[in-house]
Design an enzyme around this catalytic site. Structure first.
Site, PDB file in Angstrom:
ATOM      1  N   SER A   1       0.728  -1.283  -0.172  1.00 53.17           N
ATOM      2  CA  SER A   1       0.084  -0.160   0.027  1.00 53.17           C
ATOM      3  C   SER A   1       0.998   1.226  -0.116  1.00 53.17           C
ATOM      4  O   SER A   1       0.447   2.179  -0.522  1.00 53.17           O
ATOM      5  CB  SER A   1      -0.741   0.021   1.179  1.00 53.17           C
TER       6      SER A   1
ATOM      7  N   HIS B   1      11.067  48.623  18.814  1.00 57.47           N
ATOM      8  CA  HIS B   1      10.065  48.552  19.946  1.00 57.47           C
ATOM      9  C   HIS B   1       8.702  49.254  19.736  1.00 57.47           C
ATOM     10  O   HIS B   1       7.948  49.411  20.494  1.00 57.47           O
ATOM     11  CB  HIS B   1      11.003  48.924  21.297  1.00 57.47           C
TER      12      HIS B   1
ATOM     13  N   SER C   1     -17.186  48.424   8.865  1.00 59.14           N
ATOM     14  CA  SER C   1     -17.699  47.831  10.193  1.00 59.14           C
ATOM     15  C   SER C   1     -19.100  48.009  10.036  1.00 59.14           C
ATOM     16  O   SER C   1     -19.704  48.826   9.326  1.00 59.14           O
ATOM     17  CB  SER C   1     -17.142  48.760  11.401  1.00 59.14           C
TER      18      SER C   1
END
Length: 434
Positions: A62, A109, A239
């Protein structure tokens, strides 16, 4: 047959004639009865090919069918994804080239840092995607065929068929591998090819997912700053409650699906770790899900990112305004240098600037006003020797270093050459049915 087994031309032609004659209903009934997917199709094929029935699946297992097929599909899957990835890189390269000189506020950052350019920032995205292009090519080219290896990888059944002739077994393995379009087969296997191969495949796709997640996160953050937006259709609604919203829904979709793509590599990692000896069947159902989903997910996020990159909108005035808000503080060192050249004392100048910058910062932070540091410098007689130089000292392009030159060199020397193999497939825009 070519190696001497008693297989007739009639049997081969019968099988060829029935390759696409698949009775799926019969195969489903056979599988329900036999509880074995490969044997269900062996029986169904044999029903279509009565003369060849005796030799179908001869010596095979198989996993000869399933694993070899999977390797073909994985290779072909990479060949579908690679041109799509190349198109995304091409579109972003055009964008980077167009905006190579446009100064923009850099962030480390997510805090204001030295200036860069819109095009240079885009090159950070492109470089990651070029690494993904190389990784996908490598993973595709590293794929080998399982080939003809038998039930536990020893080729015992084929050695028996060829009556102990090892050279014929090796030649059969080579011929079948070549017919499948592979240059090499794995020299050793168990019943399956090593499941570490699946790890390699999904690792590069997961890495692509990470790249796209980073790119689309940057776009979402820039959309919040109103500096850059993804395409937004004329009648698109952002929205249901807030009509003014222009949500970056394409980029959000990419991030959402990219997270799914990144997690899929956990499946083959765990599967490879629990493959007992020559094979255990708890890999099968898992692989049918994760391998297919990884390629399908990579496909749609590449298509979506191409659509985004073909319609990115830049708002230079917003970018310029943000630069004006932050640049005065960044220019303080230049002002000190200019004052020293004009005969001033460095330490006295530093103290003057410290006081004025603190006052300007208080206006911004405590009063919500604009940065008026330069206005304070202009109003202070101490700085009169350089008042006429202030405009040139605040020219944003003088703060971007070699960013434009880096863009040009990067695109010319690294990006464009990597896209050459895909040049004929660069056309065609992506319109998404959203």
């Amino acid at each position: 047959q070519s190696l001497g087994l008693p297989i007739t031309e009639e049997q081969i032609q019968e099988m060829k004639a029935n390759l696409d004659n698949i009775d799926f209903k019969m195969a489903a009934e056979e599988e329900k009865k036999l509880r074995h997917d490969v044997m269900a199709h062996v029986h169904t094929f044999a029903h279509c090919c009565p003369k060849a029935a005796a030799i179908i699946h001869l010596g095979a297992t198989s996993c000869y069918v399933g694993d070899n097929t999977d390797l073909i599909v994985l290779r072909d899957g990479f060949n579908l994804l690679l041109p799509k990835l190349a198109r995304v890189i091409s579109r972003l390269s055009d964008f980077a080239e167009k905006y190579a000189d446009l100064p923009t506020l850099g962030f480390t950052h997510y805090q204001p840092a030295q200036l860069t350019t819109v095009g240079k920032r885009c090159c950070l995205w492109i470089q990651d995607l070029c690494m993904d292009l190389q990784n996908l090519e490598r993973a595709r080219d590293d794929l080998r065929f399982r080939g003809v290896k038998g039930t536990t990888g020893t080729q015992a059944s084929f050695l028996q068929l060829f009556e102990g002739d090892h050279s014929k077994v090796e030649e059969l393995d080579r011929l079948v591998t070549a017919k499948a379009g592979f240059k090499r087969s794995y020299m050793v296997t168990g019943q399956t090819y090593s499941r570490k191969v699946d790890i390699e495949v999904l690792s590069v796709l997961a890495s692509l997912g990470a790249s796209i997640h980073k790119i689309c996160t940057d776009i979402r953050l820039l959309a919040n700053l109103k500096e850059i937006e993804e395409p937004f259709e004329k009648d698109q609604i952002g929205s249901s409650a807030m009509p003014y919203k222009r949500n970056p829904m394409r980029s959000e979709r990419c991030c959402s699906l990219a997270r799914h793509l990144m997690t899929l590599v956990l499946d083959p990692l765990q599967t490879a770790s629990v493959q007992w000896f020559e094979r255990t069947l708890d890999d099968s159902a898992n692989r049918r899900v994760c391998l297919a989903e990884a390629f399908l997910t990579a496909d749609i996020i590449l298509s979506t990112l191409q659509n985004i990159s073909e319609g990115l909108v830049v708002y230079p005035k917003v970018i310029e305004r943000r630069i004006r808000q932050e640049l005065p503080f960044m220019a303080t060192e230049n002002i000190i240098m200019a004052m020293v050249k004009a005969g001033g004392n460095r330490q006295d100048c530093h103290e003057k600037i410290r006081v004025l910058s603190q006052q300007a910062a208080a206006v911004v932070k405590q009063e919500g006003g604009d940065n008026d540091f330069i206005a304070r410098v202009r109003a202070d007689p101490y700085f009169s020797p350089i008042h006429k130089q202030l405009e040139s000292l605040l020219d944003p392009s003088s703060f971007t270093g070699r960013a434009p030159q880096q863009v040009a060199k990067f695109l010319k020397e690294e990006v464009r050459p990597a896209l050459i193999p895909y040049q004929s497939k660069m056309g065609g825009k992506i319109e998404l049915a959203l």
